[in-house]
Scaffold this active site. Sequence first.
Site, PDB file in Angstrom:
ATOM      1  CG  HIS A 199      11.074   5.561   9.597  1.00 23.23           C
ATOM      2  ND1 HIS A 199      11.390   6.607   8.760  1.00 23.23           N
ATOM      3  CD2 HIS A 199      10.367   4.685   8.843  1.00 23.23           C
ATOM      4  CE1 HIS A 199      10.897   6.364   7.555  1.00 23.23           C
ATOM      5  NE2 HIS A 199      10.274   5.205   7.576  1.00 23.23           N
ATOM      6  NE  ARG A 203       3.611  10.843   4.126  1.00 22.61           N
ATOM      7  CZ  ARG A 203       4.676  10.151   3.752  1.00 22.61           C
ATOM      8  NH1 ARG A 203       4.888   8.929   4.222  1.00 22.61           N
ATOM      9  NH2 ARG A 203       5.562  10.665   2.930  1.00 22.61           N
ATOM     10  CG  HIS A 230       6.846   4.248  10.217  1.00 26.35           C
ATOM     11  ND1 HIS A 230       6.537   3.013  10.724  1.00 26.35           N
ATOM     12  CD2 HIS A 230       6.339   4.266   8.953  1.00 26.35           C
ATOM     13  CE1 HIS A 230       5.887   2.323   9.809  1.00 26.35           C
ATOM     14  NE2 HIS A 230       5.750   3.052   8.729  1.00 26.35           N
ATOM     15  CD  GLU A 275       0.681  -6.859   3.274  1.00 23.94           C
ATOM     16  OE1 GLU A 275       1.619  -7.531   3.742  1.00 23.94           O
ATOM     17  OE2 GLU A 275       0.569  -5.639   3.430  1.00 23.94           O
ATOM     18  CD  GLU A 289       0.499   4.400   4.552  1.00 19.38           C
ATOM     19  OE1 GLU A 289      -0.440   5.068   5.063  1.00 19.38           O
ATOM     20  OE2 GLU A 289       1.692   4.688   4.711  1.00 19.38           O
ATOM     21  CG  ASP A 305      -0.099  -0.229   2.524  1.00 17.49           C
ATOM     22  OD1 ASP A 305       1.122  -0.003   2.500  1.00 17.49           O
ATOM     23  OD2 ASP A 305      -0.688  -0.649   3.541  1.00 17.49           O
TER      24      ASP A 305
HETATM   25  C1  UD1 Z   1       6.678   4.726   3.667  1.00 18.51           C
HETATM   26  C2  UD1 Z   1       5.269   4.251   3.296  1.00 18.51           C
HETATM   27  C3  UD1 Z   1       4.622   3.553   4.483  1.00 18.51           C
HETATM   28  C4  UD1 Z   1       5.501   2.451   5.037  1.00 18.51           C
HETATM   29  C5  UD1 Z   1       6.887   2.998   5.300  1.00 18.51           C
HETATM   30  C6  UD1 Z   1       7.795   1.865   5.714  1.00 18.51           C
HETATM   31  C7  UD1 Z   1       4.105   5.728   1.730  1.00 18.51           C
HETATM   32  C8  UD1 Z   1       3.188   6.862   1.565  1.00 18.51           C
HETATM   33  N1  UD1 Z   1       4.442   5.408   2.977  1.00 18.51           N
HETATM   34  O1  UD1 Z   1       6.534   5.700   4.663  1.00 18.51           O
HETATM   35  O2  UD1 Z   1       3.393   2.985   4.079  1.00 18.51           O
HETATM   36  O3  UD1 Z   1       4.940   2.011   6.241  1.00 18.51           O
HETATM   37  O4  UD1 Z   1       7.417   3.601   4.119  1.00 18.51           O
HETATM   38  O5  UD1 Z   1       8.879   2.300   6.449  1.00 18.51           O
HETATM   39  O6  UD1 Z   1       4.528   5.145   0.767  1.00 18.51           O
HETATM   40  N2  UD1 Z   1      14.252   8.203   4.816  1.00 18.51           N
HETATM   41  C9  UD1 Z   1      15.632   8.148   4.714  1.00 18.51           C
HETATM   42  N3  UD1 Z   1      16.202   6.961   4.323  1.00 18.51           N
HETATM   43  C10 UD1 Z   1      15.481   5.858   4.034  1.00 18.51           C
HETATM   44  C11 UD1 Z   1      14.084   5.926   4.148  1.00 18.51           C
HETATM   45  C12 UD1 Z   1      13.484   7.108   4.524  1.00 18.51           C
HETATM   46  O7  UD1 Z   1      16.329   9.119   4.975  1.00 18.51           O
HETATM   47  O8  UD1 Z   1      16.068   4.822   3.690  1.00 18.51           O
HETATM   48  C13 UD1 Z   1      13.623   9.481   5.229  1.00 18.51           C
HETATM   49  C14 UD1 Z   1      13.651  10.532   4.099  1.00 18.51           C
HETATM   50  O9  UD1 Z   1      13.833  11.803   4.663  1.00 18.51           O
HETATM   51  C15 UD1 Z   1      12.244  10.427   3.522  1.00 18.51           C
HETATM   52  C16 UD1 Z   1      11.440  10.146   4.789  1.00 18.51           C
HETATM   53  O10 UD1 Z   1      12.256   9.245   5.553  1.00 18.51           O
HETATM   54  O11 UD1 Z   1      11.848  11.616   2.869  1.00 18.51           O
HETATM   55  C17 UD1 Z   1      10.072   9.533   4.592  1.00 18.51           C
HETATM   56  O12 UD1 Z   1      10.099   8.419   3.689  1.00 18.51           O
HETATM   57  P1  UD1 Z   1       8.763   8.030   2.872  1.00 18.51           P
HETATM   58  O13 UD1 Z   1       9.034   6.827   2.059  1.00 18.51           O
HETATM   59  O14 UD1 Z   1       8.242   9.236   2.179  1.00 18.51           O
HETATM   60  O15 UD1 Z   1       7.723   7.733   4.009  1.00 18.51           O
HETATM   61  P2  UD1 Z   1       7.718   6.626   5.138  1.00 18.51           P
HETATM   62  O16 UD1 Z   1       7.240   7.281   6.382  1.00 18.51           O
HETATM   63  O17 UD1 Z   1       9.002   5.915   5.150  1.00 18.51           O
HETATM   64  N1  UDP Z   2      12.186  -3.755  10.356  1.00 21.42           N
HETATM   65  C1  UDP Z   2      13.563  -3.823  10.147  1.00 21.42           C
HETATM   66  N2  UDP Z   2      14.368  -3.004  10.892  1.00 21.42           N
HETATM   67  C2  UDP Z   2      13.879  -2.135  11.811  1.00 21.42           C
HETATM   68  C3  UDP Z   2      12.471  -2.062  11.995  1.00 21.42           C
HETATM   69  C4  UDP Z   2      11.659  -2.893  11.242  1.00 21.42           C
HETATM   70  O1  UDP Z   2      14.045  -4.605   9.332  1.00 21.42           O
HETATM   71  O2  UDP Z   2      14.674  -1.426  12.449  1.00 21.42           O
HETATM   72  C5  UDP Z   2      11.323  -4.632   9.526  1.00 21.42           C
HETATM   73  C6  UDP Z   2      10.243  -5.385  10.253  1.00 21.42           C
HETATM   74  O3  UDP Z   2      10.718  -6.649  10.698  1.00 21.42           O
HETATM   75  C7  UDP Z   2       9.175  -5.532   9.194  1.00 21.42           C
HETATM   76  C8  UDP Z   2       9.314  -4.261   8.372  1.00 21.42           C
HETATM   77  O4  UDP Z   2      10.624  -3.764   8.653  1.00 21.42           O
HETATM   78  O5  UDP Z   2       9.450  -6.624   8.334  1.00 21.42           O
HETATM   79  C9  UDP Z   2       8.275  -3.255   8.760  1.00 21.42           C
HETATM   80  O6  UDP Z   2       8.577  -2.042   8.162  1.00 21.42           O
HETATM   81  P1  UDP Z   2       7.917  -0.676   8.602  1.00 21.42           P
HETATM   82  O7  UDP Z   2       7.474  -0.762  10.004  1.00 21.42           O
HETATM   83  O8  UDP Z   2       8.892   0.388   8.243  1.00 21.42           O
HETATM   84  O9  UDP Z   2       6.697  -0.531   7.591  1.00 21.42           O
HETATM   85  P2  UDP Z   2       5.185  -1.076   7.579  1.00 21.42           P
HETATM   86  O10 UDP Z   2       5.210  -2.533   7.738  1.00 21.42           O
HETATM   87  O11 UDP Z   2       4.464  -0.353   8.662  1.00 21.42           O
HETATM   88  O12 UDP Z   2       4.681  -0.630   6.249  1.00 21.42           O
END
Ligand code: UD1
Ligand code: UDP
Length: 371
Positions: A239, A208, A206, A118, A132, A96
């Site tokens: 995160h 939003r 984490h 999923e 999502e 999602d």
């Molecule tokens: C995204 C997904 C969310 C999922 C999450 C998993 C959307 C809208 N949201 O949210 O469904 O649960 O990923 O973690 O798609 N960043 C880094 N390095 C990284 C990753 C993220 O620096 O490797 C920082 C960046 O500043 C980035 C911010 O995190 O802009 C947010 O990342 P983003 O993918 O936009 O949203 P998530 O909250 O990670």
């Molecule tokens: N996870 C990881 N390292 C971490 C925290 C979570 O590898 O420090 C894994 C966790 O086991 C799961 C996935 O990341 O498989 C969940 O990701 P996240 O919570 O970022 O996203 P969501 O599932 O809410 O979309």
Amino acid sequence: MQRIMTIFGTRPEAIKMAPIIKALEADLALKPIVVVTGQHKEMLATALAAFHIRPDYNLHLMKKNQTLTNITVGALTKLAPIIKESRPAVTLVHGDTTTTLAATIAAFYQKIPVGHVEAGLRTYSRYDPYPEEINRQVTDVISSLYFAPTERARQNLLQEHHHAEHIYVTGNTAIDALRHTVYPDYHSSVLDQIDPAKKLLLVTMHRRENQGVPMRKALQAIKEILLSRDDVEMIFPVHLSQQVQHIAREIFADVPQAHLTAPLDVIDFHNLTAKSYLILTDSGGIQEEAPSLHKPVLVLRDTTERPEGVAAGTLKLVGTDPATIKKALTTLLDDQQQYATMARAQNPYGDGHAAERIVTILKNYLNGRKA
Ligand code: UD1
Ligand code: UDP
């Protein structure tokens, strides 16, 4: 060989697509093409490395503080020529995220059928989780094949009038991934920080819709519990989102029982889950993994699209209200019977063989047979 293109971009998608990519690689009739949008950067890279996956294409989209629009526009623009040139027989997307939505639209524009892994998770609450819930509903409108993790997800899809013959209950590939990551003699430097006599709380947050006041309130409640007792410690892999980093580091500064780390490698994280006492999280994937490892989860959200875990007794929704969180956490720390009831519950998310089922269904679909 028929080409199957997997498109994903974030950590959880990589972890749950990895078992499918491995199963596709092992099949002589199919060839996986792995495309990552790079919606995540470091967090995606560690997940890919853990499963030894080298993408064929990486769009390198991530920017600090990116917006939903940035990701959607970037992914749509850069995916179009790749899909057009590769012309896969099927495109697989997961879950999602914004990558999921954009990849689905990009494949549809090239008239490539989409298989949604999923599929069918729902809260039916438009902004919860945001964005999502709408991402997965739109993805399911466009998809041709639905890999529902549970019977409940299948029922959601049927209720929305998706065709029964295109919906398959496979289990969740998160459980497949767990079969390869957890081992009993695991050791890590993160765990060395924890006094083995203490109960370990594993925390992640984490989403939003939680960023800002709700996250602050929930983390403050956990801090108060840490400061009020001498039998608990916490590990919180934070995160990399700037908003989350800011709040977490501010609230837990000077709390000796709070160990804030960078996001952990998935193998470290799964093994740490196995060693923890309980989990507090707003993560989706962790709600699916924890029951397999017999760990109670207090879900820091008001709704969940994973009600199977609540029904099984392993997840409890506590939202972000401090009083509710403190009460639920104290109960699980002090009442061994309630703890055991949650820890004993059965994992409702499958048997760890979802990826094999998905590959068999894909082959039958491509051969024009009922899968
Ligand atoms: C995204 C997904 C969310 C999922 C999450 C998993 C959307 C809208 N949201 O949210 O469904 O649960 O990923 O973690 O798609 N960043 C880094 N390095 C990284 C990753 C993220 O620096 O490797 C920082 C960046 O500043 C980035 C911010 O995190 O802009 C947010 O990342 P983003 O993918 O936009 O949203 P998530 O909250 O990670
Ligand atoms: N996870 C990881 N390292 C971490 C925290 C979570 O590898 O420090 C894994 C966790 O086991 C799961 C996935 O990341 O498989 C969940 O990701 P996240 O919570 O970022 O996203 P969501 O599932 O809410 O979309």
